[in-house]
Motif scaffolding. Structure first.
Motif, PDB file in Angstrom:
ATOM      1  N   GLU A  10       0.828  -1.200   0.000  1.00 11.87           N
ATOM      2  CA  GLU A  10       0.000   0.000   0.000  1.00 11.87           C
ATOM      3  C   GLU A  10       0.865   1.253   0.000  1.00 11.87           C
ATOM      4  O   GLU A  10       0.430   2.323   0.317  1.00 11.87           O
ATOM      5  CB  GLU A  10      -0.967   0.008   1.183  1.00 11.87           C
ATOM      6  CG  GLU A  10      -0.337   0.173   2.524  1.00 11.87           C
ATOM      7  CD  GLU A  10       0.314  -1.099   3.016  1.00 11.87           C
ATOM      8  OE1 GLU A  10       1.207  -1.022   3.842  1.00 11.87           O
ATOM      9  OE2 GLU A  10      -0.070  -2.181   2.527  1.00 11.87           O
ATOM     10  N   PRO A  13       0.469   5.713  -3.189  1.00 18.90           N
ATOM     11  CA  PRO A  13      -0.887   6.248  -3.141  1.00 18.90           C
ATOM     12  C   PRO A  13      -1.531   6.231  -4.533  1.00 18.90           C
ATOM     13  O   PRO A  13      -0.820   6.280  -5.532  1.00 18.90           O
ATOM     14  CB  PRO A  13      -0.692   7.678  -2.650  1.00 18.90           C
ATOM     15  CG  PRO A  13       0.715   8.017  -2.971  1.00 18.90           C
ATOM     16  CD  PRO A  13       1.486   6.733  -2.982  1.00 18.90           C
ATOM     17  N   TRP A  14      -2.818   6.158  -4.525  1.00 17.05           N
ATOM     18  CA  TRP A  14      -3.546   6.139  -5.779  1.00 17.05           C
ATOM     19  C   TRP A  14      -3.522   7.536  -6.393  1.00 17.05           C
ATOM     20  O   TRP A  14      -3.983   8.489  -5.804  1.00 17.05           O
ATOM     21  CB  TRP A  14      -4.971   5.713  -5.484  1.00 17.05           C
ATOM     22  CG  TRP A  14      -5.762   5.493  -6.708  1.00 17.05           C
ATOM     23  CD1 TRP A  14      -5.555   6.026  -7.951  1.00 17.05           C
ATOM     24  CD2 TRP A  14      -6.885   4.662  -6.822  1.00 17.05           C
ATOM     25  NE1 TRP A  14      -6.485   5.569  -8.809  1.00 17.05           N
ATOM     26  CE2 TRP A  14      -7.314   4.737  -8.153  1.00 17.05           C
ATOM     27  CE3 TRP A  14      -7.574   3.873  -5.923  1.00 17.05           C
ATOM     28  CZ2 TRP A  14      -8.418   4.046  -8.600  1.00 17.05           C
ATOM     29  CZ3 TRP A  14      -8.666   3.201  -6.381  1.00 17.05           C
ATOM     30  CH2 TRP A  14      -9.080   3.281  -7.699  1.00 17.05           C
ATOM     31  N   GLY A 183      -9.173   2.505   2.298  1.00 11.11           N
ATOM     32  CA  GLY A 183      -8.227   3.464   1.747  1.00 11.11           C
ATOM     33  C   GLY A 183      -6.974   3.813   2.528  1.00 11.11           C
ATOM     34  O   GLY A 183      -6.067   4.386   1.976  1.00 11.11           O
ATOM     35  N   GLU A 185      -3.604   3.840   5.271  1.00 12.63           N
ATOM     36  CA  GLU A 185      -2.189   3.545   5.118  1.00 12.63           C
ATOM     37  C   GLU A 185      -1.952   2.048   5.214  1.00 12.63           C
ATOM     38  O   GLU A 185      -0.916   1.543   4.885  1.00 12.63           O
ATOM     39  CB  GLU A 185      -1.385   4.238   6.217  1.00 12.63           C
ATOM     40  CG  GLU A 185      -1.417   5.746   6.190  1.00 12.63           C
ATOM     41  CD  GLU A 185      -2.760   6.299   6.599  1.00 12.63           C
ATOM     42  OE1 GLU A 185      -3.197   7.266   5.958  1.00 12.63           O
ATOM     43  OE2 GLU A 185      -3.394   5.778   7.508  1.00 12.63           O
ATOM     44  N   ARG A 258      -6.926  -1.452  -9.409  1.00 11.03           N
ATOM     45  CA  ARG A 258      -7.464  -0.166  -8.976  1.00 11.03           C
ATOM     46  C   ARG A 258      -8.588   0.284  -9.897  1.00 11.03           C
ATOM     47  O   ARG A 258      -8.740  -0.238 -10.984  1.00 11.03           O
ATOM     48  CB  ARG A 258      -6.357   0.875  -8.975  1.00 11.03           C
ATOM     49  CG  ARG A 258      -5.295   0.531  -7.959  1.00 11.03           C
ATOM     50  CD  ARG A 258      -4.141   1.491  -8.027  1.00 11.03           C
ATOM     51  NE  ARG A 258      -3.198   1.150  -6.959  1.00 11.03           N
ATOM     52  CZ  ARG A 258      -2.399   2.023  -6.393  1.00 11.03           C
ATOM     53  NH1 ARG A 258      -2.397   3.276  -6.787  1.00 11.03           N
ATOM     54  NH2 ARG A 258      -1.574   1.650  -5.443  1.00 11.03           N
ATOM     55  N   LYS A 265      -7.660   1.572  -1.469  1.00  6.79           N
ATOM     56  CA  LYS A 265      -7.180   2.954  -1.405  1.00  6.79           C
ATOM     57  C   LYS A 265      -8.331   3.935  -1.565  1.00  6.79           C
ATOM     58  O   LYS A 265      -9.095   3.834  -2.523  1.00  6.79           O
ATOM     59  CB  LYS A 265      -6.192   3.205  -2.544  1.00  6.79           C
ATOM     60  CG  LYS A 265      -4.783   2.817  -2.201  1.00  6.79           C
ATOM     61  CD  LYS A 265      -4.073   3.969  -1.538  1.00  6.79           C
ATOM     62  CE  LYS A 265      -2.650   3.552  -1.221  1.00  6.79           C
ATOM     63  NZ  LYS A 265      -2.202   4.070   0.061  1.00  6.79           N
ATOM     64  N   TYR A 266      -8.405   4.871  -0.668  1.00  8.60           N
ATOM     65  CA  TYR A 266      -9.407   5.928  -0.813  1.00  8.60           C
ATOM     66  C   TYR A 266      -9.019   6.837  -1.975  1.00  8.60           C
ATOM     67  O   TYR A 266      -7.862   7.228  -2.103  1.00  8.60           O
ATOM     68  CB  TYR A 266      -9.494   6.746   0.469  1.00  8.60           C
ATOM     69  CG  TYR A 266     -10.439   7.919   0.375  1.00  8.60           C
ATOM     70  CD1 TYR A 266     -11.802   7.738   0.568  1.00  8.60           C
ATOM     71  CD2 TYR A 266      -9.979   9.194   0.078  1.00  8.60           C
ATOM     72  CE1 TYR A 266     -12.678   8.805   0.477  1.00  8.60           C
ATOM     73  CE2 TYR A 266     -10.848  10.271  -0.020  1.00  8.60           C
ATOM     74  CZ  TYR A 266     -12.201  10.068   0.184  1.00  8.60           C
ATOM     75  OH  TYR A 266     -13.066  11.125   0.081  1.00  8.60           O
ATOM     76  N   THR A 267      -9.959   7.132  -2.827  1.00  8.50           N
ATOM     77  CA  THR A 267      -9.689   8.005  -3.954  1.00  8.50           C
ATOM     78  C   THR A 267     -10.910   8.864  -4.220  1.00  8.50           C
ATOM     79  O   THR A 267     -12.027   8.498  -3.852  1.00  8.50           O
ATOM     80  CB  THR A 267      -9.353   7.190  -5.214  1.00  8.50           C
ATOM     81  OG1 THR A 267      -9.246   8.090  -6.320  1.00  8.50           O
ATOM     82  CG2 THR A 267     -10.437   6.179  -5.527  1.00  8.50           C
TER      83      THR A 267
END
Ligand code: ZN
Length: 289
Positions: A10, A13-14, A183, A185, A258, A265-267
């Motif tokens: 992870e 980051p996205w 999302g 860490e 993704r 991952k929060y996006t």
């Protein structure tokens, strides 16, 4: 790959870059389909698209079984009840959301009223029921409700879901859970270790699909929350987060690829469900009627 592993990748980051890449792949697939004339090629392209879609979602597996509400048959619809916690509850058997309470603390820290938080959760349920054969009914009874929603008493991560399958469906070992955070860490996906309890049923094969007994969704009241996207990926949108956690609560896991709301991952690249999210919900419950 089954879900009972710890996700460690992870670090990156996205970013929009990844999105752009996915967009290119999809665009190529679309143009291939349009340009085709022969039926065989069209079928091949369809298969490629189907494969791409399948990697865009992942069904949750607990103890070797896919899990869902309703009947243990893939593609069958379900009526699911949910309740908002008003006071503290403790579920010592749960891996996540062990101690939860109502949304008083969350609302005081983020400035949202309890009603605003509940309304975000209701919108999240609606996103899923709009695309799959799922009906969500709000219940006043936390005891009876299938999905319980509340605030964490011991703040951790951003948000978690806990999913418990019906014990009679568990072929071996104790009840298992998924632990997820949206999302953040860190994503923790771990099966509760077997405790060495051998029963006469222990050699029974696990079912391919089993039924969920209870799910919980809990949010960290210490974090700031927001409604709507503003580009700040440290503060999560409540509706988005509820949609993700409810996705777990109905039997979806994090896809490796993704581009979907169920990715860990929060996006804010997309507001709402992706084709992959929808395909996952439809695989479990069939299309909305
Ligand atoms: Zn998650």
């Amino acid at each position: 790959m089954t879900w009972n592993h710890r996700i460690t990748a992870e670090g990156t980051p996205w970013r929009t870059r990844s999105w752009a890449r996915t967009g290119v792949v999809l665009a190529v697939l679309a143009s291939v389909t349009v340009g085709l004339t022969s039926g065989r090629d069209a079928i091949a392209a369809g298969a490629v698209q189907e494969k791409a879609l399948k990697s865009a979602y992942k069904l949750l597996k607990l103890n070797g079984s896919l899990v869902k509400w309703g009947r243990p048959t893939l593609g069958s619809g379900a009526v699911v009840t949910y309740a908002f916690l008003e006071g503290p509850v403790r579920d010592s058997k749960a891996r996540n959301c062990t101690a939860m309470t109502g949304f008083k603390t969350l609302s005081s820290r983020s400035g949202f009223t309890r009603q605003e938080i509940r309304s975000a959760a209701r919108s999240a349920f609606k996103r899923w029921s709009n695309v799959a054969d799922l009906q969500f009914r709000e219940s006043a009874s936390v005891e009876m409700a299938n999905i319980v929603i509340g605030s964490q008493m011991i703040p951790r991560g951003y948000a978690f879901a806990n999913v418990r399958q019906i014990e009679s469906d568990v072929a071996r070992g104790p009840v298992s859970f998924i632990g997820n955070e949206v999302g953040g860490e860190r994503a923790l996906n771990r099966v509760q270790p077997l405790e060495g309890v051998i029963t006469t049923n222990s050699r029974r094969r696990s079912r391919p699909v089993s039924v969920i007994e209870k799910s919980a969704v809990c949010l960290n009241p210490v974090h700031d929350w927001k409604l709507g996207f503003d580009g700040n990926l440290k503060t999560y949108d409540l509706t988005h987060t509820f949609t993700h956690e409810i996705g777990h609560a109905i039997g979806l896991d994090h896809p490796a690829r993704r581009g979907s709301l169920m990715h860990f991952k929060y996006t804010e690249a997309r507001n709402g469900l992706s084709e992959g999210d929808i395909a996952g919900a439809v695989a479990l419950y069939g299309p909305a009627r």
